[in-house]
Enzyme design. Structure first.
Site, PDB file in Angstrom:
ATOM      1  N   SER A  63      -0.208   0.497  -0.521  1.00 59.62           N
ATOM      2  CA  SER A  63       0.553   0.479  -1.747  1.00 59.62           C
ATOM      3  C   SER A  63       0.700   1.851  -2.406  1.00 59.62           C
ATOM      4  O   SER A  63       1.538   2.034  -3.258  1.00 59.62           O
ATOM      5  CB  SER A  63      -0.130  -0.466  -2.749  1.00 59.62           C
ATOM      6  OG  SER A  63      -1.410   0.026  -3.103  1.00 59.62           O
ATOM      7  N   LYS A 104      -1.848   8.101  -8.880  1.00 62.07           N
ATOM      8  CA  LYS A 104      -1.156   6.812  -8.718  1.00 62.07           C
ATOM      9  C   LYS A 104      -1.057   6.113 -10.070  1.00 62.07           C
ATOM     10  O   LYS A 104      -1.979   6.203 -10.890  1.00 62.07           O
ATOM     11  CB  LYS A 104      -1.961   5.961  -7.725  1.00 62.07           C
ATOM     12  CG  LYS A 104      -1.349   4.613  -7.370  1.00 62.07           C
ATOM     13  CD  LYS A 104      -2.190   3.937  -6.291  1.00 62.07           C
ATOM     14  CE  LYS A 104      -1.672   2.568  -5.905  1.00 62.07           C
ATOM     15  NZ  LYS A 104      -2.470   1.946  -4.819  1.00 62.07           N
ATOM     16  N   SER A 131      -4.687   0.820   1.293  1.00 61.43           N
ATOM     17  CA  SER A 131      -3.563   1.426   0.567  1.00 61.43           C
ATOM     18  C   SER A 131      -3.561   2.936   0.472  1.00 61.43           C
ATOM     19  O   SER A 131      -2.592   3.516  -0.008  1.00 61.43           O
ATOM     20  CB  SER A 131      -3.481   0.863  -0.842  1.00 61.43           C
ATOM     21  OG  SER A 131      -2.845  -0.380  -0.810  1.00 61.43           O
TER      22      SER A 131
HETATM   23  N1  GLN Z   1      -1.811  -3.972   2.126  1.00 56.23           N
HETATM   24  C1  GLN Z   1      -2.966  -4.414   1.434  1.00 56.23           C
HETATM   25  C2  GLN Z   1      -2.595  -5.454   0.434  1.00 56.23           C
HETATM   26  O1  GLN Z   1      -1.445  -5.661   0.257  1.00 56.23           O
HETATM   27  C3  GLN Z   1      -3.665  -3.246   0.821  1.00 56.23           C
HETATM   28  C4  GLN Z   1      -3.582  -3.109  -0.648  1.00 56.23           C
HETATM   29  C5  GLN Z   1      -4.442  -2.055  -1.225  1.00 56.23           C
HETATM   30  O2  GLN Z   1      -5.260  -1.439  -0.544  1.00 56.23           O
HETATM   31  N2  GLN Z   1      -4.315  -1.849  -2.519  1.00 56.23           N
HETATM   32  O3  GLN Z   1      -3.427  -6.070  -0.178  1.00 56.23           O
END
Ligand code: GLN
Length: 481
Positions: A152, A77, A176
């Protein structure tokens, strides 16, 4: 024609000379090229991946012993630093920024002779659930290109889903890794907080962030975890203990004490088919001799608010370093009056809408008049949740939950409604608030055609039990649905 089933099988084929690292890399480069429209990668390291593959092929020819990840093709990532490679967190504010060192997670993969094939698209600074908040644009779900892949770590998920690499790394602050795995029909694992060093992982919310793994076989995820985990002098929050070497090989006819929260399965936001499938699996688990119990959880409605108060507070602090002076994007000279104006312009132009929203929210909840009402309250909720996990895992081995209340939805469907998107993190943030490991296992398909999975969690630091349970579930239940 190259095909991939598991790392073990690939390495057996390498040792029998029925394939080569070059053939594998060539295969993935072609697939990445033909899947370009999916927008899963922000950069592909074609030349160096091919060169590394050739070196590894030569090493085998020379009779040198193969390391644990010999020739394994992995994507990372775009929040993980890799020296001399661009890392941007999918943000304009870091556009063209080059890493000056390598993250521990990536370094440990390289040390075992993995081949890093490229970096993957994601939501800006890992904030989001749809991959729509990226400066590089959306990532498409390869099973239905009109749908989001989740976020994400959407690019990392699609890279595995579409067969563009063997495994990939994401980061999981609130779901995420698990949620995009759920939306894409693959396995996504978030280890215990601290299991994998955060050194070189661009910080979103430091007390939540954890590197996670996408893969196909549980054994592959287990292998990658063992390679990357362990103490690290560069991260004092990294766990000090190491994992036992053959923990998966030794799974006997173990039975698991399974807990579930009725409040979670009966939550009005949960899709009916998802609810039904999870209940069905719980029944199957019970029938197979695993004690399954309902455990009441009256804090469910507090987990998302607590998560968004605490993570935005941490983010507002972490992201203050992007000031246009030390690194990254800088607003053009002559367009501001003073230093304050320079910061404002740089940060307004460099950060996207969602990141700005979170920085402002985080600054607000930390401000003098509101600290007690929001930040301190959220810390108290976090403490109660940690106590809950301590009680829970004294009596049970695993907790079963849905991963997401819905399956992958059309791109653009929720982009105007951030609160609706935040609320869909209801099942994943618990693991990050408490530091316990969580995994999304791809078990089901919805009548709308999209996949979804079962989420399991285990006690803090008990990643081994969670992976053993995952192997048990995937072996026993995948084909029975
Ligand atoms: N959807 C969550 C957020 O927007 C998860 C983000 C993550 O795990 N990086 O914060």
């Amino acid at each position: 024609m190259f095909s991939f089933i598991s790392i073990l099988q690939y390495q057996q084929e390498l040792s029998q000379n029925t394939t080569s690292c070059r053939e594998a890399v060539q295969h993935y480069l072609e697939r990445i090229e033909s899947g370009k429209r999916l927008n899963a990668f922000t950069e592909v390291y074609s030349k160096e991946a091919m060169e590394r593959a050739a070196q590894l092929d030569q090493q085998r020819k020379d009779g040198l012993p193969a390391r644990k990840l010999h020739g394994v093709v992995i994507a990372i990532k775009d929040v993980l630093c890799y020296k001399d490679h661009t890392v941007t967190a999918a943000s304009r504010i870091l556009k063209d920024f080059t890493s000056v060192y390598t993250s521990t997670a990536v370094q440990r993969l390289l040390d075992e002779d993995a081949i890093i094939i490229g970096s993957c698209n994601c939501d800006e600074f890992a904030m989001g659930s749809t991959n729509e908040n990226s400066v590089y644009g959306n990532v498409l779900n390869a099973l239905d290109e009109t749908k989001v892949p989740g976020g994400s770590s959407g690019g990392s998920a699609v890279a595995v889903q579409a067969g563009l690499c063997m495994a990939s790394l994401g980061s999981d602050t609130g779901g995420s890794v698990r949620q995009p795995a759920d939306f894409c029909g693959i396995t996504g694992f978030k280890p215990s907080y601290g299991r994998i060093s955060r050194y070189g992982l661009i910080a979103y919310a430091s007390s939540f962030d954890q590197v996670g793994i996408f893969g196909t076989a549980i054994e592959d995820i287990d292998l990658l975890l063992k390679v990357m985990s362990g103490p690290d002098a560069f991260d004092s929050t990294a766990l000090q203990n190491t994992l036992p070497e053959y923990s998966l090989a030794m799974v006997p006819d173990k039975r698991y004490r399974v807990a579930y929260f009725p409040e979670a399965l009966e939550h009005p936001s949960l899709d009916k088919e998802i609810r039904h499938s999870i209940y069905h699996t719980l029944e199957q688990l019970r029938a197979a001799g695993n004690p399954v119990s309902a455990v009441s959880f009256n804090l469910l409605d507090y987990v998302v608010p607590a998560y968004y108060v605490l993570t935005t507070a941490e983010a507002s602090s972490n992201l203050s370093r992007y000031d246009g002076i030390r690194f990254g994007y800088r607003t053009p000279a002559g367009t501001y009056d003073d230093l304050g104006g320079f910061y404002k312009k740089t940060r307004s132009e460099g950060f996207g809408k969602e990141v700005q929203r979170r920085i402002m929210l985080g600054t607000f909840v930390l401000s003098a008049g509101y600290y007690d009402a929001y930040f301190h309250k959220a810390l108290q909720v976090r403490r109660m949740l940690v106590n809950k996990t301590m009680d829970l895992f004294r009596e049970y081995d695993v907790l079963v939950l849905p991963t997401s209340p819905v399956t992958a939805f059309p791109i653009g469907d929720k982009s105007g409604d951030p609160i609706a998107v935040y609320l869909s993190d209801i099942y994943t943030v618990f693991a990050n608030l408490t530091g316990i490991p969580g995994i999304a296992l791809p078990l089901y398909r919805h009548s709308n055609g999209m996949p979804f999975g079962l989420q399991a969690m285990a006690n803090k630091e008990d990643d081994v039990t969670l992976l053993q349970f995952s192997k048990y579930i995937m072996g026993n239940y995948r084909l029975n649905q």
